[in-house]
Design a protein around this motif. Structure first.
Motif, PDB file in Angstrom:
ATOM      1  N   MET A   1       0.852  -1.168   0.000  1.00 46.92           N
ATOM      2  CA  MET A   1       0.000   0.000   0.000  1.00 46.92           C
ATOM      3  C   MET A   1       0.901   1.234   0.000  1.00 46.92           C
ATOM      4  SD  MET A   1      -3.285   0.868   2.446  1.00 46.92           S
ATOM      5  CE  MET A   1      -2.665  -0.008   3.820  1.00 46.92           C
ATOM      6  N   GLU A   2       0.709   2.068  -0.997  1.00 45.71           N
ATOM      7  CA  GLU A   2       1.504   3.281  -1.154  1.00 45.71           C
ATOM      8  C   GLU A   2       0.778   4.446  -0.474  1.00 45.71           C
ATOM      9  OE1 GLU A   2       2.786   6.000  -4.899  1.00 45.71           O
ATOM     10  OE2 GLU A   2       2.923   3.819  -5.168  1.00 45.71           O
ATOM     11  N   ARG A  17      -2.667   5.321  -2.809  1.00 47.84           N
ATOM     12  CA  ARG A  17      -2.775   5.078  -4.249  1.00 47.84           C
ATOM     13  C   ARG A  17      -3.476   3.743  -4.479  1.00 47.84           C
ATOM     14  NH1 ARG A  17       0.481   2.488  -7.982  1.00 47.84           N
ATOM     15  NH2 ARG A  17       0.282   3.275 -10.087  1.00 47.84           N
ATOM     16  N   CYS A  18      -4.471   3.742  -5.342  1.00 44.83           N
ATOM     17  CA  CYS A  18      -5.191   2.516  -5.680  1.00 44.83           C
ATOM     18  C   CYS A  18      -4.417   1.751  -6.742  1.00 44.83           C
ATOM     19  CB  CYS A  18      -6.588   2.832  -6.206  1.00 44.83           C
ATOM     20  SG  CYS A  18      -7.629   3.654  -4.998  1.00 44.83           S
ATOM     21  N   ALA A  19      -4.366   0.448  -6.603  1.00 42.58           N
ATOM     22  CA  ALA A  19      -3.619  -0.380  -7.540  1.00 42.58           C
ATOM     23  C   ALA A  19      -4.215  -0.337  -8.940  1.00 42.58           C
ATOM     24  CB  ALA A  19      -3.560  -1.814  -7.032  1.00 42.58           C
ATOM     25  N   LEU A 108      -1.972   3.315  11.035  1.00 37.01           N
ATOM     26  CA  LEU A 108      -3.149   3.668  10.248  1.00 37.01           C
ATOM     27  C   LEU A 108      -4.452   3.583  11.038  1.00 37.01           C
ATOM     28  CD1 LEU A 108      -2.099   1.951   6.911  1.00 37.01           C
ATOM     29  CD2 LEU A 108      -1.928   4.363   7.529  1.00 37.01           C
ATOM     30  N   ILE A 109      -4.341   3.463  12.345  1.00 35.74           N
ATOM     31  CA  ILE A 109      -5.489   3.552  13.246  1.00 35.74           C
ATOM     32  C   ILE A 109      -5.378   4.915  13.919  1.00 35.74           C
ATOM     33  CG2 ILE A 109      -6.590   2.651  15.327  1.00 35.74           C
ATOM     34  CD1 ILE A 109      -5.416  -0.100  14.567  1.00 35.74           C
ATOM     35  N   GLY A 125      -9.161  -2.493  -1.600  1.00 36.02           N
ATOM     36  CA  GLY A 125      -8.096  -3.098  -2.399  1.00 36.02           C
ATOM     37  C   GLY A 125      -6.996  -3.716  -1.562  1.00 36.02           C
ATOM     38  N   GLU A 126      -7.049  -3.559  -0.256  1.00 31.93           N
ATOM     39  CA  GLU A 126      -6.004  -4.054   0.651  1.00 31.93           C
ATOM     40  C   GLU A 126      -6.608  -5.120   1.556  1.00 31.93           C
ATOM     41  OE1 GLU A 126      -2.121  -4.109   2.140  1.00 31.93           O
ATOM     42  OE2 GLU A 126      -2.915  -3.068   0.407  1.00 31.93           O
ATOM     43  N   LYS A 127      -6.595  -6.347   1.122  1.00 32.46           N
ATOM     44  CA  LYS A 127      -7.151  -7.454   1.895  1.00 32.46           C
ATOM     45  C   LYS A 127      -6.023  -8.147   2.654  1.00 32.46           C
ATOM     46  CE  LYS A 127     -11.241  -7.272  -0.199  1.00 32.46           C
ATOM     47  NZ  LYS A 127     -12.187  -6.402   0.331  1.00 32.46           N
TER      48      LYS A 127
END
Length: 148
Positions: A1-2, A17-19, A108-109, A125-127
């Motif tokens: 994840m960028e 950024r979305c893949a 990221l919390i 997108g981040e599973k």
């Protein structure tokens, strides 16, 4: 994840950024960007030069990692964190969102002092299945020795 951060005169945003730009038209992306979902960071989708980004509003919030970087995690704060995760899980099911999109990395919390609660980043997108165990390992290291 960028990940990057963007600050302007009135707002702070965490930008991911979305893949794949085509994915942002999907149900889960639209659900998180068009609704104010309790327990999740407010999110919007932005397209710049053909690239898609998720922008999360983190104005006035403090990340868990920054909040407890030098301090111990107290029992009550840990309980509040676990309660926040449980509530976010219930909310996700009401919005038909998959729990594996909830990102549980300490950086990221975010903690909202004004509402005395934790807010979570949701990225369809981040599973990551292992994120809860990683968070618990982080918390185990941060809890004061006498509190375990």
């Amino acid at each position: 994840m960028e990940i990057s951060y963007y600050n302007d005169a009135t707002r702070n945003s965490l930008v991911v950024r979305c893949a794949d730009t085509k994915e942002t038209a999907g149900y889960q992306y639209r659900m998180i960007s068009c609704n104010r979902i309790p327990g999740l960071l407010p999110c919007s989708i932005r397209e710049i030069d053909g690239e898609a980004y998720l922008a999360y509003d983190v104005t006035g919030l403090q990340s868990l990692q920054r909040l407890y970087g030098e301090r111990d995690l107290e029992r009550e704060s840990f309980k509040k964190l676990l309660y926040g995760i449980a509530e976010a899980g219930k909310t996700l099911s009401r919005y038909l969102l998959d729990f594996s999109g909830l990102v549980l990395a300490p950086e990221l919390i975010f903690y909202d002092y004004a509402q005395d609660r934790y807010l979570f980043l949701y990225n369809p997108g981040e599973k990551r299945e292992e994120s809860l165990s990683g968070l618990l390992q982080y918390a185990e290291k941060k809890i004061r020795p006498g509190q375990k």
